[in-house]
Design a protein around this motif. Structure first.
Motif, PDB file in Angstrom:
ATOM      1  N   GLN A   1       0.200   1.891   2.751  1.00 19.23           N
ATOM      2  CA  GLN A   1      -0.725   2.834   2.127  1.00 19.23           C
ATOM      3  C   GLN A   1      -0.582   2.852   0.618  1.00 19.23           C
ATOM      4  N   ARG A   2       0.547   2.349   0.098  1.00 19.23           N
ATOM      5  CA  ARG A   2       0.780   2.245  -1.352  1.00 19.23           C
ATOM      6  C   ARG A   2       0.976   0.788  -1.770  1.00 19.23           C
ATOM      7  N   ARG A   3       0.438  -0.116  -0.984  1.00 28.48           N
ATOM      8  CA  ARG A   3       0.593  -1.560  -1.228  1.00 28.48           C
ATOM      9  C   ARG A   3       2.072  -1.913  -1.429  1.00 28.48           C
ATOM     10  N   ASN A   4       2.918  -1.235  -0.658  1.00 30.34           N
ATOM     11  CA  ASN A   4       4.369  -1.511  -0.622  1.00 30.34           C
ATOM     12  C   ASN A   4       5.047  -1.340  -1.975  1.00 30.34           C
ATOM     13  N   ALA A   5       4.548  -0.397  -2.767  1.00 23.04           N
ATOM     14  CA  ALA A   5       5.207  -0.090  -4.034  1.00 23.04           C
ATOM     15  C   ALA A   5       6.621   0.424  -3.769  1.00 23.04           C
ATOM     16  N   LEU A   6       7.554  -0.030  -4.582  1.00 23.75           N
ATOM     17  CA  LEU A   6       8.964   0.321  -4.397  1.00 23.75           C
ATOM     18  C   LEU A   6       9.228   1.765  -4.819  1.00 23.75           C
ATOM     19  N   ASN A   7       9.673   2.564  -3.879  1.00 21.10           N
ATOM     20  CA  ASN A   7      10.119   3.910  -4.221  1.00 21.10           C
ATOM     21  C   ASN A   7      11.601   4.041  -3.893  1.00 21.10           C
ATOM     22  N   LEU A   8      12.140   5.214  -4.085  1.00 16.95           N
ATOM     23  CA  LEU A   8      13.571   5.409  -3.884  1.00 16.95           C
ATOM     24  C   LEU A   8      13.974   5.124  -2.448  1.00 16.95           C
ATOM     25  N   ALA A   9      13.159   5.555  -1.484  1.00 20.05           N
ATOM     26  CA  ALA A   9      13.489   5.333  -0.079  1.00 20.05           C
ATOM     27  C   ALA A   9      13.544   3.846   0.259  1.00 20.05           C
ATOM     28  N   MET A  10      12.613   3.067  -0.299  1.00 14.19           N
ATOM     29  CA  MET A  10      12.621   1.626  -0.053  1.00 14.19           C
ATOM     30  C   MET A  10      13.865   0.971  -0.643  1.00 14.19           C
ATOM     31  N   ARG A  11      14.232   1.384  -1.837  1.00 17.50           N
ATOM     32  CA  ARG A  11      15.395   0.782  -2.498  1.00 17.50           C
ATOM     33  C   ARG A  11      16.678   1.120  -1.740  1.00 17.50           C
ATOM     34  N   GLU A  12      16.781   2.352  -1.275  1.00 11.79           N
ATOM     35  CA  GLU A  12      17.971   2.740  -0.512  1.00 11.79           C
ATOM     36  C   GLU A  12      18.030   1.993   0.822  1.00 11.79           C
ATOM     37  N   ARG A  13      16.891   1.834   1.457  1.00 15.38           N
ATOM     38  CA  ARG A  13      16.846   1.087   2.712  1.00 15.38           C
ATOM     39  C   ARG A  13      17.162  -0.392   2.483  1.00 15.38           C
ATOM     40  N   MET A  14      16.696  -0.950   1.364  1.00 15.85           N
ATOM     41  CA  MET A  14      17.009  -2.344   1.059  1.00 15.85           C
ATOM     42  C   MET A  14      18.503  -2.554   0.910  1.00 15.85           C
ATOM     43  N   ALA A  15      19.207  -1.580   0.366  1.00 14.80           N
ATOM     44  CA  ALA A  15      20.656  -1.693   0.244  1.00 14.80           C
ATOM     45  C   ALA A  15      21.301  -1.858   1.619  1.00 14.80           C
ATOM     46  N   GLU A  16      20.805  -1.111   2.599  1.00 12.77           N
ATOM     47  CA  GLU A  16      21.329  -1.224   3.964  1.00 12.77           C
ATOM     48  C   GLU A  16      20.969  -2.563   4.585  1.00 12.77           C
ATOM     49  N   VAL A  17      19.729  -2.969   4.398  1.00 15.73           N
ATOM     50  CA  VAL A  17      19.253  -4.215   4.984  1.00 15.73           C
ATOM     51  C   VAL A  17      20.017  -5.410   4.434  1.00 15.73           C
ATOM     52  N   VAL A  18      20.211  -5.438   3.123  1.00 16.95           N
ATOM     53  CA  VAL A  18      20.885  -6.585   2.494  1.00 16.95           C
ATOM     54  C   VAL A  18      22.322  -6.700   2.990  1.00 16.95           C
ATOM     55  N   GLN A  19      22.991  -5.591   3.187  1.00 19.20           N
ATOM     56  CA  GLN A  19      24.353  -5.658   3.720  1.00 19.20           C
ATOM     57  C   GLN A  19      24.368  -6.246   5.125  1.00 19.20           C
ATOM     58  N   GLU A  20      23.359  -5.913   5.928  1.00 14.24           N
ATOM     59  CA  GLU A  20      23.261  -6.502   7.262  1.00 14.24           C
ATOM     60  C   GLU A  20      23.005  -8.006   7.176  1.00 14.24           C
ATOM     61  N   LEU A  21      22.169  -8.421   6.243  1.00  9.47           N
ATOM     62  CA  LEU A  21      21.904  -9.850   6.059  1.00  9.47           C
ATOM     63  C   LEU A  21      23.177 -10.596   5.689  1.00  9.47           C
ATOM     64  N   ARG A  22      24.033  -9.973   4.911  1.00 10.19           N
ATOM     65  CA  ARG A  22      25.251 -10.630   4.452  1.00 10.19           C
ATOM     66  C   ARG A  22      26.334 -10.682   5.532  1.00 10.19           C
ATOM     67  N   ARG A  23      26.471  -9.616   6.303  1.00 11.55           N
ATOM     68  CA  ARG A  23      27.609  -9.568   7.224  1.00 11.55           C
ATOM     69  C   ARG A  23      27.321 -10.169   8.597  1.00 11.55           C
ATOM     70  N   ASN A  24      26.042 -10.307   8.933  1.00 13.15           N
ATOM     71  CA  ASN A  24      25.687 -10.803  10.262  1.00 13.15           C
ATOM     72  C   ASN A  24      25.624 -12.329  10.248  1.00 13.15           C
ATOM     73  N   ASP A  25      26.634 -12.971  10.825  1.00 14.78           N
ATOM     74  CA  ASP A  25      26.702 -14.434  10.820  1.00 14.78           C
ATOM     75  C   ASP A  25      25.671 -15.069  11.742  1.00 14.78           C
ATOM     76  N   ASP A  26      25.065 -14.272  12.633  1.00 20.06           N
ATOM     77  CA  ASP A  26      24.017 -14.819  13.491  1.00 20.06           C
ATOM     78  C   ASP A  26      22.723 -15.045  12.717  1.00 20.06           C
TER      79      ASP A  26
END
Length: 266
Positions: free
Chosen positions: A21-46
């Motif tokens: 609805q906002r053309r995926n503009a980055l807000n605080l919630a997205m940035r905080e969620r990205m922090a969680e996602v990136v850690q999963e990308l790094r630690r998950n060897d699968d």
């Protein structure tokens, strides 16, 4: 609604910016969620490869300007906030796994910066790229001042940042920013195809290629030759290399093959 979706399937992680609805503009919630996602990308060897994309016909239209305008911070406050919000960005940029950006629609400002994090950028004919920061009196961020000069050279990067000109997919492809222009209906399938091919690659060799090429531009020949020798010593000693050599000598199909684009993709 989750502002960033993470889907895992057959060794490939698909990360979707999810504020259509906002053309995926980055807000605080997205940035905080990205922090969680990136850690999963790094630690998950699968996870062997990553696809970045956006929901609703846009990749990411940049920073959420309403959120920026509503933040009452002084210079020190902004500096602290920017450093804290983007700590995940370096982790994503140094991820030792291939990252493929599937860009449809707008990749403006910080969205363009996020696309530049990827090792491979695919774009549809309706994709648009712009370093639009100067339109709102801002300086390029999310590492664009680092990544864009390395992608196109300092002079052209400066021109793109100062002019805020919009690049269509073909122009971005001609400049070497976009790897392939893909029909809209084929975009995610092609991104997944490339990403999935890396499930057959040597994770060690892929990680070393990413790490060493990132280092090369600020290094010298002797240092890179030393790094090359050390890297080859590591991969030559692993089972994957021996198996790949055996398959070559016995005329078996290789474990890793870059998937060629279909003529229908363009």
């Amino acid at each position: 609604m989750d502002p960033v979706l993470l889907d895992l399937h057959d060794g490939v992680a698909r990360v979707t910016f999810n504020r259509p609805q906002r053309r995926n503009a980055l807000n605080l919630a997205m940035r905080e969620r990205m922090a969680e996602v990136v850690q999963e990308l790094r630690r998950n060897d699968d996870i062997r490869a990553v696809v970045l994309t956006g929901a609703g016909g846009a990749f990411c239209s940049g920073g959420d300007l309403e959120g920026i305008l509503g933040a009452e911070l002084d210079n020190d406050g902004w500096r602290t906030r920017m450093r804290g919000l983007h700590h995940w960005l370096k982790d994503l940029m140094t991820l030792e796994k291939p990252v493929i950006a599937a860009v449809d629609g707008a990749a403006y400002g910080a969205g363009f910066s996020l696309a530049l994090v990827a090792d491979v950028i695919l774009a549809t004919p309706r994709a648009r790229f712009s370093m639009s920061f100067l339109k709102v009196g801002a300086v390029p961020d999310l590492a664009a001042l680092y990544s864009l000069p390395r992608a196109v050279g300092p002079r052209l990067a400066r021109e793109l940042m100062l002019s805020t000109q919009e690049l269509d997919a073909e122009r971005a492809h001609a400049l070497g920013i976009v790897s392939e222009v893909v029909a809209s209906e084929q975009l995610l399938a092609r991104a997944q195809q490339i990403a999935h091919s890396f499930t057959g690659a040597s994770a060690l060799a892929v990680g070393l290629v990413k790490t060493l090429t990132a280092r090369a531009i600020n290094s010298d020949l002797d240092s890179m030759l030393d790094a090359e020798a050390a890297a080859q010593a590591l991969v030559f000693g692993c089972d994957y290399h021996r198996q790949a050599i055996d398959r070559f000598l016995t005329k078996q199909p290789p474990l890793f093959v870059w998937p060629q684009a279909s003529e229908q993709d363009a």
